[in-house]
Write a protein that holds these residues in place. Structure first.
Motif, PDB file in Angstrom:
ATOM      1  N   ARG A  15       8.387  -2.456  -3.755  1.00 47.95           N
ATOM      2  CA  ARG A  15       7.286  -2.174  -2.831  1.00 47.95           C
ATOM      3  C   ARG A  15       6.233  -1.332  -3.545  1.00 47.95           C
ATOM      4  O   ARG A  15       6.552  -0.429  -4.322  1.00 47.95           O
ATOM      5  CB  ARG A  15       7.813  -1.429  -1.597  1.00 47.95           C
ATOM      6  CG  ARG A  15       6.734  -0.973  -0.599  1.00 47.95           C
ATOM      7  CD  ARG A  15       7.332  -0.593   0.718  1.00 47.95           C
ATOM      8  NE  ARG A  15       7.974  -1.746   1.333  1.00 47.95           N
ATOM      9  CZ  ARG A  15       7.325  -2.679   2.031  1.00 47.95           C
ATOM     10  NH1 ARG A  15       6.018  -2.578   2.219  1.00 47.95           N
ATOM     11  NH2 ARG A  15       7.987  -3.677   2.552  1.00 47.95           N
ATOM     12  N   LEU A  16       4.972  -1.629  -3.269  1.00 44.92           N
ATOM     13  CA  LEU A  16       3.849  -0.875  -3.821  1.00 44.92           C
ATOM     14  C   LEU A  16       3.229  -0.020  -2.726  1.00 44.92           C
ATOM     15  O   LEU A  16       2.985  -0.506  -1.613  1.00 44.92           O
ATOM     16  CB  LEU A  16       2.791  -1.821  -4.397  1.00 44.92           C
ATOM     17  CG  LEU A  16       1.554  -1.180  -5.025  1.00 44.92           C
ATOM     18  CD1 LEU A  16       1.927  -0.429  -6.299  1.00 44.92           C
ATOM     19  CD2 LEU A  16       0.489  -2.229  -5.327  1.00 44.92           C
ATOM     20  N   VAL A  17       2.985   1.254  -3.034  1.00 49.03           N
ATOM     21  CA  VAL A  17       2.299   2.164  -2.114  1.00 49.03           C
ATOM     22  C   VAL A  17       1.028   2.654  -2.792  1.00 49.03           C
ATOM     23  O   VAL A  17       1.072   3.171  -3.915  1.00 49.03           O
ATOM     24  CB  VAL A  17       3.189   3.370  -1.749  1.00 49.03           C
ATOM     25  CG1 VAL A  17       2.374   4.424  -0.993  1.00 49.03           C
ATOM     26  CG2 VAL A  17       4.374   2.931  -0.906  1.00 49.03           C
ATOM     27  N   SER A  18      -0.101   2.463  -2.129  1.00 47.06           N
ATOM     28  CA  SER A  18      -1.389   2.943  -2.635  1.00 47.06           C
ATOM     29  C   SER A  18      -1.846   4.117  -1.774  1.00 47.06           C
ATOM     30  O   SER A  18      -2.036   3.971  -0.554  1.00 47.06           O
ATOM     31  CB  SER A  18      -2.436   1.827  -2.593  1.00 47.06           C
ATOM     32  OG  SER A  18      -3.704   2.305  -3.006  1.00 47.06           O
ATOM     33  N   LEU A  19      -2.012   5.287  -2.409  1.00 44.04           N
ATOM     34  CA  LEU A  19      -2.415   6.496  -1.689  1.00 44.04           C
ATOM     35  C   LEU A  19      -3.915   6.725  -1.798  1.00 44.04           C
ATOM     36  O   LEU A  19      -4.527   6.410  -2.819  1.00 44.04           O
ATOM     37  CB  LEU A  19      -1.668   7.708  -2.247  1.00 44.04           C
ATOM     38  CG  LEU A  19      -0.154   7.695  -2.118  1.00 44.04           C
ATOM     39  CD1 LEU A  19       0.443   8.951  -2.741  1.00 44.04           C
ATOM     40  CD2 LEU A  19       0.277   7.582  -0.655  1.00 44.04           C
ATOM     41  N   ASN A  20      -4.487   7.291  -0.756  1.00 44.80           N
ATOM     42  CA  ASN A  20      -5.895   7.688  -0.764  1.00 44.80           C
ATOM     43  C   ASN A  20      -5.960   9.154  -1.199  1.00 44.80           C
ATOM     44  O   ASN A  20      -5.729  10.069  -0.401  1.00 44.80           O
ATOM     45  CB  ASN A  20      -6.502   7.511   0.616  1.00 44.80           C
ATOM     46  CG  ASN A  20      -7.988   7.838   0.639  1.00 44.80           C
ATOM     47  OD1 ASN A  20      -8.540   8.397  -0.312  1.00 44.80           O
ATOM     48  ND2 ASN A  20      -8.653   7.496   1.729  1.00 44.80           N
ATOM     49  N   MET A  21      -6.264   9.371  -2.477  1.00 45.14           N
ATOM     50  CA  MET A  21      -6.221  10.721  -3.027  1.00 45.14           C
ATOM     51  C   MET A  21      -7.449  11.559  -2.673  1.00 45.14           C
ATOM     52  O   MET A  21      -7.507  12.741  -3.022  1.00 45.14           O
ATOM     53  CB  MET A  21      -6.021  10.666  -4.536  1.00 45.14           C
ATOM     54  CG  MET A  21      -4.783   9.871  -4.964  1.00 45.14           C
ATOM     55  SD  MET A  21      -3.243  10.430  -4.186  1.00 45.14           S
ATOM     56  CE  MET A  21      -2.888  11.886  -5.162  1.00 45.14           C
ATOM     57  N   ASN A  22      -8.413  10.975  -1.961  1.00 49.36           N
ATOM     58  CA  ASN A  22      -9.498  11.798  -1.429  1.00 49.36           C
ATOM     59  C   ASN A  22      -8.952  12.841  -0.447  1.00 49.36           C
ATOM     60  O   ASN A  22      -9.574  13.883  -0.233  1.00 49.36           O
ATOM     61  CB  ASN A  22     -10.534  10.920  -0.713  1.00 49.36           C
ATOM     62  CG  ASN A  22     -11.367  10.116  -1.679  1.00 49.36           C
ATOM     63  OD1 ASN A  22     -11.921  10.659  -2.625  1.00 49.36           O
ATOM     64  ND2 ASN A  22     -11.446   8.811  -1.458  1.00 49.36           N
ATOM     65  N   PHE A  23      -7.787  12.552   0.122  1.00 54.21           N
ATOM     66  CA  PHE A  23      -7.186  13.469   1.081  1.00 54.21           C
ATOM     67  C   PHE A  23      -6.480  14.642   0.406  1.00 54.21           C
ATOM     68  O   PHE A  23      -5.864  15.469   1.096  1.00 54.21           O
ATOM     69  CB  PHE A  23      -6.211  12.723   1.991  1.00 54.21           C
ATOM     70  CG  PHE A  23      -6.886  11.818   2.977  1.00 54.21           C
ATOM     71  CD1 PHE A  23      -7.930  12.280   3.758  1.00 54.21           C
ATOM     72  CD2 PHE A  23      -6.482  10.498   3.120  1.00 54.21           C
ATOM     73  CE1 PHE A  23      -8.568  11.455   4.674  1.00 54.21           C
ATOM     74  CE2 PHE A  23      -7.100   9.664   4.035  1.00 54.21           C
ATOM     75  CZ  PHE A  23      -8.148  10.139   4.818  1.00 54.21           C
ATOM     76  N   CYS A  24      -6.545  14.708  -0.927  1.00 62.82           N
ATOM     77  CA  CYS A  24      -5.972  15.873  -1.612  1.00 62.82           C
ATOM     78  C   CYS A  24      -6.986  16.510  -2.562  1.00 62.82           C
ATOM     79  O   CYS A  24      -6.681  17.501  -3.209  1.00 62.82           O
ATOM     80  CB  CYS A  24      -4.721  15.478  -2.387  1.00 62.82           C
ATOM     81  SG  CYS A  24      -5.037  14.734  -4.008  1.00 62.82           S
ATOM     82  N   SER A  25      -8.176  15.937  -2.645  1.00 61.28           N
ATOM     83  CA  SER A  25      -9.145  16.337  -3.656  1.00 61.28           C
ATOM     84  C   SER A  25      -9.648  17.763  -3.474  1.00 61.28           C
ATOM     85  O   SER A  25     -10.024  18.173  -2.365  1.00 61.28           O
ATOM     86  CB  SER A  25     -10.338  15.379  -3.641  1.00 61.28           C
ATOM     87  OG  SER A  25     -11.359  15.825  -4.511  1.00 61.28           O
TER      88      SER A  25
END
Length: 268
Positions: A15-25
């Motif tokens: 399984r591939l998970v793509s995270l939105n790292m703007n939420f940690c920037s």
């Protein structure tokens, strides 16, 4: 879709998970409102990983900003999740820094047992004073019982010095293959942890890493004791602002000094 993080089954067992790292920037001032888990992304990730664990799937996580470059609360929570699901997360892939590096994750109880590694790939962009580069990963294949772990990787560059010679044609070339360049028996987390330990005493190996770190075009100023301490600390630090991860390293340097050096070298 509303928050820009996704998951998909690549094939049975992976399984591939793509995270939105703007939420940690650290540059996202909206996170002053909620920096712990904006949009519930980490809670969602826990659910995806728990379901994957139950189904016997391995998971690859991709994102832009590496976890150690994130806001502290988000980064530490993510580190905790990686620890909990170390048997499910087969690999982590990030970018953002423009250079060729990695970040280690250790068990939270002792901070000595390597449980995962976040691979940080170099950038195609030349910012700042770098050759364009990209990385190709060799991953355990699709067969029943596959680990889906990274077995090796190789980095390719376009040497701008050569490409700008009058009459020359731009040519992509392999810069290095990780296991060959660093003498790694495999590419598991324990191997990368051992490599950091070797860097402490093998100056020639460390300077080789410094050259490859910059995609074959290091700055003119050499990386000496303080620079080396900061870089080794960065490699060992998969979560933000944690001086305890760097305490076992040599050469020793006060953590505030290390953080100041990190800020000087960060390109993004």
């Amino acid at each position: 879709r509303a928050a820009g993080f996704y998951t998909v089954q690549v094939w049975p067992g992976l399984r591939l998970v793509s995270l939105n790292m703007n939420f940690c920037s650290q540059a996202n001032f909206w996170l002053l409102i909620n920096s712990t888990d904006p949009a519930g992304q980490l809670q969602w990730l826990v659910g995806v990983l728990a379901a994957a664990e139950q189904a016997g799937e391995k998971v690859h996580i991709i994102g832009h900003i590496p976890p150690a470059h994130c806001l502290r609360s988000w980064s530490w929570n993510y580190y905790h999740i990686v620890n909990r699901f170390e048997g499910t997360i087969a690999a982590q892939f990030f970018g953002h820094t423009h250079v060729d590096e990695f970040e280690m994750f250790y068990d939270e109880e002792t901070l000595t047992r390597p449980v995962s590694v976040a691979f940080v790939a170099p950038s195609v962009t030349t910012y700042i004073n770098l050759n364009p580069g990209y990385r190709v990963y060799e991953v355990d294949g699709a067969y029943p019982g596959s680990s889906h772990a990274v077995l090796d990787h190789e980095t390719f560059i376009l040497n701008l010095t050569e490409a700008n010679v009058p009459g020359a044609e731009p040519r992509w070339q392999r810069l290095y293959r990780a296991r060959e360049a660093y003498g790694l028996p495999s590419a598991f987390p324990a191997d990368w942890d051992q490599l950091i330990r070797r860097f402490q005493d093998d100056e020639r190996l460390f300077q080789r890493f410094w050259f490859l770190f910059h995609k074959g075009h290091p700055p003119r100023e050499p990386c000496l004791a303080a620079c080396k301490a900061a870089l080794l600390c960065a490699l060992r630090t998969g979560r933000s602002a944690d001086p305890s991860l760097c305490q076992p390293l040599r050469p020793a340097l006060p953590f505030p000094r290390i953080q100041a050096l990190w800020q000087q070298r960060r390109l993004c």
